[in-house]
Design an enzyme around this catalytic site. Structure first.
Site, PDB file in Angstrom:
ATOM      1  N   GLU A  44       0.823  -1.202   0.000  1.00  0.00           N
ATOM      2  CA  GLU A  44       0.000   0.000   0.000  1.00  0.00           C
ATOM      3  C   GLU A  44       0.861   1.257   0.000  1.00  0.00           C
ATOM      4  O   GLU A  44       2.066   1.209   0.261  1.00  0.00           O
ATOM      5  CB  GLU A  44      -0.932  -0.007   1.217  1.00  0.00           C
ATOM      6  N   ASN A  45       0.201   2.379  -0.282  1.00  0.00           N
ATOM      7  CA  ASN A  45       0.870   3.662  -0.354  1.00  0.00           C
ATOM      8  C   ASN A  45      -0.092   4.719   0.148  1.00  0.00           C
ATOM      9  O   ASN A  45      -1.298   4.612  -0.079  1.00  0.00           O
ATOM     10  CB  ASN A  45       1.279   3.927  -1.812  1.00  0.00           C
ATOM     11  N   ALA A  46       0.446   5.746   0.803  1.00  0.00           N
ATOM     12  CA  ALA A  46      -0.405   6.828   1.299  1.00  0.00           C
ATOM     13  C   ALA A  46      -1.183   7.493   0.161  1.00  0.00           C
ATOM     14  O   ALA A  46      -2.307   7.946   0.359  1.00  0.00           O
ATOM     15  CB  ALA A  46       0.430   7.861   2.048  1.00  0.00           C
ATOM     16  N   CYS A  53      -1.404  -4.416  -5.854  1.00  0.00           N
ATOM     17  CA  CYS A  53      -2.022  -5.639  -5.357  1.00  0.00           C
ATOM     18  C   CYS A  53      -1.025  -6.791  -5.456  1.00  0.00           C
ATOM     19  O   CYS A  53      -0.071  -6.745  -6.241  1.00  0.00           O
ATOM     20  CB  CYS A  53      -3.264  -5.972  -6.184  1.00  0.00           C
ATOM     21  N   GLU A  55      -1.393  -9.748  -6.755  1.00  0.00           N
ATOM     22  CA  GLU A  55      -1.403 -10.401  -8.063  1.00  0.00           C
ATOM     23  C   GLU A  55      -0.525  -9.657  -9.055  1.00  0.00           C
ATOM     24  O   GLU A  55       0.247 -10.245  -9.807  1.00  0.00           O
ATOM     25  CB  GLU A  55      -2.831 -10.482  -8.626  1.00  0.00           C
ATOM     26  N   CYS A  87      -9.100  -7.819  -7.980  1.00  0.00           N
ATOM     27  CA  CYS A  87      -9.831  -6.609  -8.354  1.00  0.00           C
ATOM     28  C   CYS A  87      -9.844  -6.466  -9.882  1.00  0.00           C
ATOM     29  O   CYS A  87      -9.169  -7.206 -10.601  1.00  0.00           O
ATOM     30  CB  CYS A  87      -9.187  -5.386  -7.699  1.00  0.00           C
TER      31      CYS A  87
END
Length: 131
Positions: A44-46, A53, A55, A87
């Site tokens: 993740e990133n801010a 993801c 995958e 997703c």
């Protein structure tokens, strides 16, 4: 590598996830027809749109190592009671390289379902769409 072994390998990636915002780790393991395996976790990133993801992480690792085809199966796992479905962005990215990819989608109890990418993304847009 069996389907069960691939799913178990994907579960080992959960502890490598960087998920300070969603607190939802996801792991992935992509096996090629020659037995080569590429793993991934979500990062993740801010700036949320920059998040990767699991995958796509596995796929990008494979492509960055020179693979463009020969993708056989992908396991995607998460820590939830429901199956950890890829997703839309992941479905599209995977379709670019392997429309017939077999997906093993698991939930936290390690039960998984098997289906093809084209079942998840019927009528997908890929390189042949540009002909």
């Amino acid at each position: 590598m069996t389907d069960r072994e691939l799913v178990d390998l994907a579960f080992t990636m959960l502890n490598r996830s960087y998920v300070p915002y969603s607190h939802f780790p996801v792991g992935a393991a992509l096996v090629c027809t020659d037995g080569t395996v590429f793993t991934g976790c979500n990062v993740e990133n801010a700036a949320y749109g920059s998040t990767l993801c699991a995958e796509r992480t596995a796929l990008v690792k494979a492509v960055s190592e020179g693979r463009r085809d020969g993708f056989d199966r992908l396991a995607v796992v998460g820590n939830s009671a429901d199956y950890c479905w890829p997703c839309g962005a992941c479905r599209q990215m995977l379709y670019e390289f392997a429309p017939e990819l077999k997906l093993l989608v698991a939930r936290s109890d390690r039960q998984f379902v098997t289906l093809t990418l084209t079942e998840l993304l019927p009528h997908g847009f890929g390189p042949r769409s540009l002909d």
